[in-house]
Design an enzyme around this catalytic site. Structure first.
Site, short mmCIF file in Angstrom:
data_model
loop_
_atom_site.label_atom_id
_atom_site.label_comp_id
_atom_site.label_asym_id
_atom_site.label_seq_id
_atom_site.Cartn_x
_atom_site.Cartn_y
_atom_site.Cartn_z
CD GLU A 719 -2.81 -0.95 2.54
OE1 GLU A 719 -3.87 -1.61 2.61
OE2 GLU A 719 -2.40 -0.23 3.47
CE LYS A 721 5.49 5.01 6.76
NZ LYS A 721 5.04 6.32 7.17
NE ARG A 726 -2.24 4.61 11.72
CZ ARG A 726 -1.34 3.71 12.04
NH1 ARG A 726 -0.08 4.06 12.23
NH2 ARG A 726 -1.68 2.44 12.15
CD GLU A 774 -0.93 8.82 7.72
OE1 GLU A 774 0.07 9.53 8.00
OE2 GLU A 774 -1.22 7.78 8.35
CD GLU A 873 6.19 9.49 5.31
OE1 GLU A 873 6.96 10.19 6.02
OE2 GLU A 873 5.37 8.68 5.79
CE LYS A 878 -0.80 -1.80 6.16
NZ LYS A 878 -2.07 -1.06 6.33
CE LYS A 897 8.94 2.61 9.62
NZ LYS A 897 8.55 3.71 10.51
#
Length: 1070
Positions: A719, A721, A726, A774, A873, A878, A897
């Protein structure tokens, strides 16, 4: 008149002359009968003081008091006459009525011939000064035996301190003389001579006797004439004697004490017991006196001297009671047997007695204990034990006096000071420093912090804290919640927003005002020690106070901290300082250290929240709470093996931690824990909308190869980032919507635009839910994401939707709760599907995270590059099915990440100059903990600040930097330094060293001055997350990265390139 005075001083003499045997019998009968008659006839009022001497029923008239004074003064004057012809007036001032009564038996007094009594004229007695009696040596006392007449005269003169003029009457000298029975009298008086000296006060020794004593004598004479002799006979009992002994003191002491003593004396039970003891003592002492006369004499002689002054301190008549009863019985036997051997036995004893009294004078000023308490203690002791007890008990009154001024508190303080929760085989009750039902002292919390701060082993610290909490559970369970918050240095759940808001300057000011020190000295010492808490502790420990303030309690300190946090308004700061001052003034030992640190925001004892949770679980396991106070089980793990005990505690700790993850609210957990125990926590504490969770976090990786190796054959997804904040969105059943940050802070008022969108984007099937998202700054029209720095320009609280300039788009990527069901145990694939099925995607407002379910290395690499182009970023990788649960509050390896600054070839390093440093705190105390870096501007030839740096250093690096840079410290910054006051360091340096630094990215800064005006007017550029790499010794400061290079690096960032085109278009149409 002569006959009346004689009888006054000889209470047992009748109106008619009787034989020796008849007199003795009458005396014994009177002793047995009179107590019952005299008790009811003596009202309390009449016995209180000598001012009532005029009444016929007054205790002052009682023969017991008169005879006691006569006998004691008699013995005193014996000594005086042996050395000098004593003056009766001064002798009278020093005489003790009590001692006279004890020492003169009735038989002895009856046998004394009048001629012997008249040998010493009153004039001779008057000439004797007070000092003569005090200086009488033992030899003088021996010689005084032969001068019985003179001694008896002087003794009779001392009827009481109330009747000194009776001394002048020669008829008053009918007291016992040189008869064998008279010898013990003189001996006993000598024994108690020191006591008489101590009891006489200056106020009684001179003027009052001329006026007051005469009246007392006359009244007593009238009483004798009226035939009141029999009522006075009970004076021979020890209790009455004790009353007489108190007479000279009553005028000097508190009336309350006098009344208490008199009330005790009026008790008929006490008086009757004393009289029985006297009679029995007379009968039993007779054979003893014949067989062993010397031991019998020794015990009474030693006792008065040993207890001289001490019995008076205690205000207790009992020691005198024992002495008197023994002495009276012994004298009666003497009068019957007329033993000459006993006279010779008394002489060496008198010598021994004369040497003892001097030591006891110093204890005169010690306070006295209640009479009855001491009487009960010594009533069953024999003569020798009484002597030893009187000696041993002399310091006890001092102890009581000390405790009146706080000795007992001091003992409690010492116990709290020695509190050690880290000891092995700790017992929750026996080793605690407070009692059941008492509030937990804050000093116990501070001592626990001390032990934890001194110890580096985590498991040992968990045990130490659990021991303290076990005591709290056992003794004061209601204080468990405040103690836990103090250990965490929190005031409540994070979403309540309670913050102290006390800056270091305000703390220094409060410490200075509370301790009386100068603010400049406080600041200097804080810079030297690097810890304001240590400064507060040392400042408070050196301060002296006239009155000890109340001790701090854990719940009280916690309440004060909450009061400080809730204060608002213009005058709130002064009120906060006043509360802080009050706390510091009441601090003891290390309390000031940890209160200052709590106010500053960091305890710095190395106690993480997970350790606190482990300690709570261990405490509840070993000392399970219950309805009984204290609990019946103190150590539930007793008898288990070490491994079994460890695994058992770890299992229970996991239950608590998992429960806390779903319901991170101690206010809700602790009461249930105390009531139902740790095993039932999951039943009562569940995930609840409105209470924020700690989000699941990801581990960083160095590249795609590491990702593939970690997940192996497990299915995973990638996914975007997003570079934002958050946001945990809670939708309650009542329709309310709350937004929380990753730190559980309530950001609901910060995002009114998000709140307004939720009803539109959620489907009707959604009644309640919790989303993990986010919040990203973006331009909905351009469909572009803006940097995080843009998002930070939004107002943080109470935002008005009409004034919002920076729009926010929500990117949702997980769902944790839906319609009353927790989804954290479900795999990520199912949670993601439920999320997409429950909400509608809206462009620029609510979007689902972009993802790709592929495991090919090349495809992942391309997707990563695309994420960077889309101003993200990097990627979040996951697992989908295997080990895919939502691990609350964990940094899990199931989430990885990939960020651009972790990959090779992305970004560049900068070479920067060190121009300042900040003094270290905590573990970095004594060295520099942070540094101020700058880039060089060639045009202006100045160094412009670009960032603060404090990461990337090893302990050796910090030591090396400190040793090098301390030689280049300058008092003031160079004129060619460009900096802002907000970044002023503690020490300035000459520009002598260049460091290589890496960062995540660059951002616009209103504080730092690097590349000032090159990218944005009146603003510079700063580094985000700078990390130290190495020292560039091959470069000079002037060769460091310059302002133009910094501006170029900022422009080359991918997300900046995306926004730059938009800005140009806007500028074009402006």
């Amino acid at each position: 008149m002569q006959r009346t005075i004689k009888s006054f001083f000889q209470p047992k003499l009748g109106a008619e002359v009787k034989t020796k045997e008849e007199k003795v019998k009458n005396d014994v009968q009177k002793e047995k009968e009179e107590p019952e008659k005299s008790v009811p006839e003596r009202p309390l009022k009449e016995r209180n003081g000598r001012a009532l001497c005029g009444d016929t029923e007054s205790p002052v008239k009682r023969v017991s008091k008169k005879s006691a004074r006569v006998l004691e003064s008699d013995s005193e004057e014996e000594e005086e006459n042996s050395k000098v012809q004593a003056t009766p007036e001064k002798m009278n001032n020093e005489s003790d009525p009590k001692n006279d009564v004890k020492e003169t038996p009735p038989s002895a007094r009856k046998e004394t011939p009048p001629s012997a009594r008249k040998e010493t004229p009153p004039s001779a007695r008057k000439e004797t000064p007070q000092s003569a009696r005090k200086e009488t040596p033992p030899s003088a006392r021996k010689d005084a035996k032969s001068e019985g007449a003179s001694e008896m005269n002087t003794s009779q003169d001392f009827v009481s301190p109330c009747s000194s003029k009776s001394i002048d009457s020669p008829l008053c000298s009918d007291s016992p003389g040189i008869s064998p029975s008279g010898i013990p009298k003189r001996k006993t008086a000598r024994k108690q001579l020191p006591k008489r000296k101590l009891e006489i006060s200056p106020s009684e020794s001179n003027p009052p006797k001329d006026d007051f004593d005469v009246k007392g004598a006359v009244k007593r004479q009238k009483k004798e004439a009226e035939g009141d002799i029999q009522q006075e006979e009970p004076m021979e009992t020890s209790h009455n004697i004790s009353m007489e002994e108190e007479c000279p003191i009553k005028k000097e002491t508190n009336p309350d004490v006098v009344q208490e003593t008199i009330s005790n004396a009026d008790d008929p039970n006490i008086e009757l017991v004393d009289q029985k003891d006297v009679v029995s003592g007379e009968k039993q002492s007779e054979p003893k006196c014949q067989e062993q006369p010397q031991p019998k004499l020794t015990s009474p002689t030693v006792e008065p001297k040993a207890s001289k002054g001490k019995a008076r301190k205690k205000n207790s008549p009992l020691p005198k009671k024992v002495k008197f009863s023994d002495k009276v019985s012994f004298k009666d036997n003497d009068s019957e047997e007329k033993s000459n051997e006993e006279k010779s036995d008394e002489e060496p004893q008198k010598k021994a007695d004369s040497a003892k009294p001097v030591k006891q004078i110093s204890s005169f000023f010690a306070p006295r204990k209640p009479a009855i308490k001491t009487e009960k203690r010594e009533e069953n002791l024999n003569e020798k034990n009484v002597t030893e007890t009187s000696l041993e008990e002399s310091p006890k009154p001092k102890k009581n006096v000390g405790s009146f001024f706080g000795a007992s508190k001091q003992e409690a303080t010492e116990e709290q000071t020695e509190y050690n929760p880290s000891k092995s085989k700790y017992h929750p009750i026996d080793d605690a420093c407070w009692c059941n039902g008492q509030k937990v002292p804050y000093l116990a919390v501070a001592r626990t912090f001390e032990r934890i701060e001194e110890e580096s082993a985590r498991l040992k610290n968990v045990e130490t804290l659990s021991n303290f909490l076990r005591s709290v559970i056992a003794l004061t369970p209601e204080d468990l919640l405040p103690c836990i918050y103090l250990c965490l240095n929190r005031l409540g759940p994070a979403y309540e927003g309670l913050e102290l808001g006390i800056g270091e300057t305000i703390l220094m000011k409060a410490v200075a005002q509370a301790t009386g020190r100068q603010l400049e000295k406080i600041k200097a010492e804080a810079q030297e020690k690097g810890d304001l808490g240590l400064v507060a502790e040392s400042s408070r420990s050196n301060q002296r106070t006239m009155f000890t303030p109340p001790k701090l309690m854990a719940s009280g300190v916690f309440g004060k901290l909450k009061d400080i946090a809730r204060m608002t308004g213009n005058a709130s700061m002064n009120k906060k300082i006043d509360i802080i001052k009050g706390l510091f003034v009441a601090c003891r030992h290390s309390e000031a250290r940890y209160i200052a640190r709590s106010l500053g925001g960091k305890l710095r004892i190395g106690l993480a929240e997970q350790s606190v949770l482990s300690s709570i679980a261990q405490a509840v396991c070993l000392t399970p709470p219950g309805r009984d106070a204290p609990p019946t089980v103190m150590d539930a793990g007793k008898g288990m093996s070490a491994d079994a005990r460890k695994s058992w505690i770890e299992e229970k700790a996991m239950i608590l931690k998992q429960t806390f993850c779903e319901l991170p609210n101690y206010d809700a957990i602790i009461p249930i824990l105390l009531e139902h125990g740790i095993d039932d926590l999951p039943k009562h504490c569940r995930l609840t909308p409105g209470i924020p969770l700690k989000p699941m976090l990801a581990h960083p990786t160095k590249g795609i190869g590491e990702v593939l190796k970690r997940f192996d054959e497990a299915a995973f997804t990638c996914e975007y980032k997003y570079d934002g904040e958050r946001a945990q969105i809670h939708i309650l059943e009542n329709g309310e919507v709350h937004v929380y940050s990753r730190n559980q802070e309530n950001n609901t008022t910060k995002y009114p635009d998000i709140i307004s969108r939720i009803p539109k984007i959620k489907k009707e099937s959604v009644k309640s839910c919790i989303l993990d998202t986010e919040a990203v700054a973006g331009d909905a029209e351009k469909k572009q994401i803006q940097p995080f720095q843009v998002l930070t320009t939004r107002k943080r609280k109470d935002v008005d939707a009409s004034e919002i300039k920076v729009q926010v788009c929500v990117y949702a990527f997980d769902m944790l709760y839906l319609n009353g069901e927790s989804l954290v145990k479900e795999p990520f694939a199912k949670r993601r599907q439920l999320l997409r099925d429950s909400f509608l995607e809206t462009e620029g407002q609510f979007m689902f995270a972009t993802y790709m379910d592929k495991s090919n290395t090349d495809e992942i690499s391309e997707f990563l590059d695309q994420s960077i182009k889309d101003s993200c970023e990097g990627l979040m990788v996951k697992t989908l099915e295997q080990d895919a649960t939502y691990e609350i509050a964990k940094r899990s390896h199931n989430w990885l990440k990939l960020k651009k600054d972790y990959l090779e070839g992305v970004g560049d390093t900068l070479d920067l100059v060190v121009i300042g440093a900040y003094l270290g705190k905590g573990k970095r105390t004594g060295i520099y903990g942070g540094f101020l870096l700058a880039s060089y501007d060639e045009e202006s030839e100045e160094y412009q600040t670009i960032c603060k740096i404090g990461t990337g250093f090893t302990d050796d690096d910090l030591e090396k930097h400190y040793n090098f840079l301390k030689d280049h410290v300058i008092e003031n910054p160079r004129s060619y330094y460009r900096w802002d006051s907000a970044t002023e360091p503690d020490h300035w340096f000459d520009p002598v060293q260049v460091w290589e630094v890496k960062c995540a990215d660059l951002s616009i800064s209103p504080v730092h001055k690097a590349a000032l005006g090159l990218v944005e007017d009146q603003k510079g550029i700063s580094l985000r997350f700078p990390r130290f790499l190495r020292i560039r010794d091959d470069k000079k400061p002037e060769e460091s990265t310059n302002s133009f290079q910094v501006a170029d690096l900022y422009r080359k960032q991918q997300q900046i390139q995306n926004t730059s085109s938009t800005e140009k278009a806007e500028e074009d149409f402006y």
